[in-house]
Design an enzyme around this catalytic site. Structure first.
Site, mmCIF file in Angstrom:
data_model
loop_
_atom_site.group_PDB
_atom_site.id
_atom_site.type_symbol
_atom_site.label_atom_id
_atom_site.label_comp_id
_atom_site.label_asym_id
_atom_site.label_seq_id
_atom_site.Cartn_x
_atom_site.Cartn_y
_atom_site.Cartn_z
ATOM 1 N N PRO A 160 1.217 -1.607 0.038
ATOM 2 C CG PRO A 160 -0.769 -1.836 1.096
ATOM 3 C CD PRO A 160 0.416 -1.834 1.100
ATOM 4 C CB CYS A 161 1.662 3.807 -2.219
ATOM 5 S SG CYS A 161 -0.055 3.914 -3.210
ATOM 6 C CD GLN A 162 -3.750 3.718 -0.098
ATOM 7 O OE1 GLN A 162 -3.042 2.331 0.190
ATOM 8 N NE2 GLN A 162 -4.630 2.918 -0.482
ATOM 9 C CG PHE B 292 5.334 5.635 2.075
ATOM 10 C CD1 PHE B 292 5.198 5.444 3.237
ATOM 11 C CD2 PHE B 292 5.081 4.111 1.958
ATOM 12 C CE1 PHE B 292 6.365 4.729 4.955
ATOM 13 C CE2 PHE B 292 4.873 3.188 2.943
ATOM 14 C CZ PHE B 292 5.630 3.706 3.777
#
Length: 430
Positions: free
Chosen positions: A76-78, A80
């Protein structure tokens, strides 16, 4: 033929799997996905439809990894992302990286490929990435990261993502080169970013457009009429145009379109000057400009009827007044389209929140791009089945990886695994 086994964590709809399988085929290898994991039911559905495998759910409920050679994870990138709050490891989603580390401890593959947003590199002054690096190297892996732009991989999209790569007990010489690509979608030079792959073929938005998409993607007649008035019926001028209320430049604004009520020429002039002048240093150093008093507005818009014009703009909700301070009612979610792509250029980054509001003027139609066109921008083949709900399909494409980039990265990794000094236990395909 040899077979290489892989695991697909945080698989989404399967973009990393597609890219990895394409890389393996190019090296005359068969593949076997021995485990996939994705918590979102809509993504699980699309994954199952296309691959015949139903991913496991929450990664935290997986006790152990089966034997495999390469681990894929678009974690998951949210936490960062520049678009998010950048809480990093203070965010529950950020800690999911440590779930990957936990699972690697149950079975160490020969290599891994992780994908994330570019904000991961600079988050917390680089300390977040350094923490990831330490965790990986302590398990015996090399650690390299590359910032790669999809536009350099035969995709007409300005999309920068970071790829983390590691190989067990090795010091690989990867032929990948970090490159942020163009600053915007109107300047793009194609470069060779992998020693393994040839120079990428320049492509533009025109290459991914459908000739006769369904009429449901057309913009409303009212919206098109308003646009025609702005561009004096020359709809080619829409190419590359933004529709946004807090920027100048090559932009169309709600007050010019009359979306909340028709504006006089004086009202339009005031609004355009307002969003331009409020950034002047004399008014402060706020990124999007400062709230201004009537006296400050009068310094760049001297008009005998200033009070009436301001009142009218407040009534129409183009301006907001708080304690005699004025600011634009900004945002771009009131527009049917927030950006018109230029068919001769590349696209802006496709993101989950508004992939459904990218527009194009093509074949004499003012319309939104279709889910299939969004998929093509990400490198998904036309035989890939998209979600039947358009909004969910757009959202999934905005969250996905660019398949072409994964293919090139995977080619480099597989090459190093196959031909490293340490022999690799690949299976012979039955």
């Amino acid at each position: 033929m040899q077979k290489i086994r892989f695991i697909d964590l945080f698989s989404g709809i399967g973009g990393m799997r597609l890219g990895f399988e394409a890389a393996a085929r190019s090296l005359n290898l068969e593949t076997e996905c021995v485990l996939s994991s994705e918590i979102n039911p809509d993504a699980q559905l699309v994954y199952q439809t296309n691959f015949g495998d139903t991913p496991l759910g929450d990664i935290r409920l997986i006790d152990q990894l089966p034997e495999h050679e390469i681990l894929l994870a678009g974690f998951p990138c949210q936490s960062f992302s520049y678009a998010g709050k950048k809480a990093g490891f203070g965010d529950t989603r950020g800690t999911l990286f440590f779930e990957i580390a936990r699972l690697i401890d149950t079975f160490k593959p020969q290599a891994f490929i992780f994908e994330n947003v570019r904000g991961l590199v600079s988050h917390d002054g680089g300390r977040t990435l350094e923490t990831i690096k330490d965790e990986i190297k302590s398990r015996g892996y090399s650690f390299d990261y590359f910032l790669l732009n999809s536009s350099n991989f035969s995709l007409p999209q300005n999309r920068v993502r970071v790829y983390l790569v590691g190989i067990l007990n090795a010091s690989p010489q990867l032929g990948l080169v970090s490159d942020l690509g163009p600053k915007d979608s109107h300047s793009c030079s194609h470069q060779q970013l992998s020693l393994f792959s040839p120079l990428s073929k320049p492509v533009t938005v025109a290459d991914i457009l459908e000739e006769h998409p369904d009429a449901k993607y057309d913009c409303s007649p009212e919206f098109v009429k308003a646009l025609k008035q702005i561009v004096n019926n020359d709809l080619d001028r829409l190419h590359g145009m933004r529709l946004i209320d807090y920027r100048g430049g090559n932009s169309i604004h709600s007050w010019e379109l009359g979306l909340r009520g028709e504006c006089s020429l004086d009202e339009i002039e005031l609004m355009n000057l307002f969003i331009l002048k409020r950034r002047n240093k004399e008014f402060g150093h706020h990124q999007d400009g400062k709230l201004l008093t009537k006296q400050q507005i009068a310094t760049f818009f001297a008009h005998p009827n200033l009070d009436e014009i301001l009142d009218s703009l407040v009534t129409k909700k183009y301006l907001q007044r708080n304690n005699e301070l004025y600011k634009p009612v900004s945002g771009n979610f009131s527009f049917e389209v927030y950006k018109f792509l230029d068919p001769a250029k590349i696209s802006v980054t496709v993101v989950a929140s508004d992939a459904n509001r990218l527009g194009v003027y093509h074949n004499h139609r003012v319309r939104r791009i279709t889910p299939r066109e969004a998929a093509r921008l990400q490198g998904f083949p036309d035989d890939f089945s998209l979600h039947s709900n358009d909004d969910k399909a757009y959202h999934q494409m905005g969250n996905s990886v660019s398949v072409n980039v994964v293919t090139t990265v995977a080619q480099e990794v597989i090459q190093n695994v196959l031909y490293s000094a340490k022999p690799v236990a690949l299976q012979n395909a039955v």
